[in-house]
Design a protein around this motif. Sequence first.
Motif, PDB file in Angstrom:
ATOM      1  N   UNK A 114       0.842  -1.189   0.000  1.00  0.00           N
ATOM      2  CA  UNK A 114       0.000   0.000   0.000  1.00  0.00           C
ATOM      3  C   UNK A 114       0.885   1.249   0.000  1.00  0.00           C
ATOM      4  N   UNK A 115       0.599   2.181  -0.911  1.00  0.00           N
ATOM      5  CA  UNK A 115       1.346   3.436  -1.005  1.00  0.00           C
ATOM      6  C   UNK A 115       0.427   4.585  -0.619  1.00  0.00           C
ATOM      7  N   UNK A 116       1.015   5.747  -0.439  1.00  0.00           N
ATOM      8  CA  UNK A 116       0.225   6.943  -0.147  1.00  0.00           C
ATOM      9  C   UNK A 116       0.761   7.677   1.060  1.00  0.00           C
ATOM     10  N   UNK A 117       0.233   8.865   1.265  1.00  0.00           N
ATOM     11  CA  UNK A 117       0.665   9.673   2.399  1.00  0.00           C
ATOM     12  C   UNK A 117       0.000   9.230   3.694  1.00  0.00           C
ATOM     13  N   UNK A 118      -1.259   8.826   3.599  1.00  0.00           N
ATOM     14  CA  UNK A 118      -2.007   8.353   4.764  1.00  0.00           C
ATOM     15  C   UNK A 118      -2.372   6.897   4.504  1.00  0.00           C
ATOM     16  N   UNK A 119      -1.872   6.009   5.333  1.00  0.00           N
ATOM     17  CA  UNK A 119      -2.119   4.584   5.133  1.00  0.00           C
ATOM     18  C   UNK A 119      -2.747   4.002   6.386  1.00  0.00           C
ATOM     19  N   UNK A 120      -3.853   3.318   6.196  1.00  0.00           N
ATOM     20  CA  UNK A 120      -4.543   2.630   7.276  1.00  0.00           C
ATOM     21  C   UNK A 120      -4.154   1.162   7.205  1.00  0.00           C
ATOM     22  N   UNK A 121      -3.941   0.520   8.346  1.00  0.00           N
ATOM     23  CA  UNK A 121      -3.560  -0.889   8.373  1.00  0.00           C
ATOM     24  C   UNK A 121      -4.538  -1.736   7.556  1.00  0.00           C
ATOM     25  N   UNK A 122      -4.006  -2.545   6.643  1.00  0.00           N
ATOM     26  CA  UNK A 122      -4.856  -3.313   5.737  1.00  0.00           C
ATOM     27  C   UNK A 122      -5.074  -4.763   6.154  1.00  0.00           C
ATOM     28  N   UNK A 123      -4.462  -5.233   7.233  1.00  0.00           N
ATOM     29  CA  UNK A 123      -4.688  -6.621   7.644  1.00  0.00           C
ATOM     30  C   UNK A 123      -6.173  -6.919   7.839  1.00  0.00           C
ATOM     31  N   UNK A 124      -6.931  -6.107   8.588  1.00  0.00           N
ATOM     32  CA  UNK A 124      -8.356  -6.412   8.738  1.00  0.00           C
ATOM     33  C   UNK A 124      -9.125  -6.303   7.422  1.00  0.00           C
ATOM     34  N   UNK A 125      -8.693  -5.398   6.562  1.00  0.00           N
ATOM     35  CA  UNK A 125      -9.346  -5.235   5.260  1.00  0.00           C
ATOM     36  C   UNK A 125      -9.148  -6.506   4.429  1.00  0.00           C
ATOM     37  N   UNK A 126      -7.924  -6.988   4.369  1.00  0.00           N
ATOM     38  CA  UNK A 126      -7.624  -8.213   3.601  1.00  0.00           C
ATOM     39  C   UNK A 126      -8.425  -9.387   4.155  1.00  0.00           C
ATOM     40  N   UNK A 127      -8.507  -9.507   5.474  1.00  0.00           N
ATOM     41  CA  UNK A 127      -9.294 -10.584   6.079  1.00  0.00           C
ATOM     42  C   UNK A 127     -10.758 -10.508   5.657  1.00  0.00           C
TER      43      UNK A 127
END
Length: 143
Positions: A114-127
């Motif tokens: 994940x790229x970008x200036x503001x990144x939210x943790x993606x583990x729960x999203x992927x799940x």
Amino acid sequence: MKFLFKIILPTVLVFLAGCTTTPNEMRAGVKEKGTMKFSIPFTIARHNFLAQAKNCFSRGLRTAYPVHVVNDVKPGEFTTLNIYLTGAPGMEMITHSFDIRKIESGETEVSWFIAGLIVVKHQPVVEYWVNGLEGRCGSISDK
């Protein structure tokens, strides 16, 4: 409020973050990456994941809208999904890159970049996405 985070924030980020046009360039300087294994067969995990990702990244503005690039590197075993923000002339930025891979045990492995200036943790999203659940799109409002 979710509209603001799903549509307007990505538009602003495109202009602030610049342009990264290839997955390899983006993966070299990611803000977040990870890998998870799931006991779900590849075909089901792939289907669920792609459907939810496309649902989450389906709207935009004239100045920035998502484009999904699915590549079946090895059909039935390995798929990549890259999500680009594009729209304004000369502006194209890859923001998300995912690998969905069948592993020997019959399970599925998903890696994300994940790229970008503001990144939210993606583990729960992927799940959520692999399990075919709706409601998480990786925005700040998902916290």
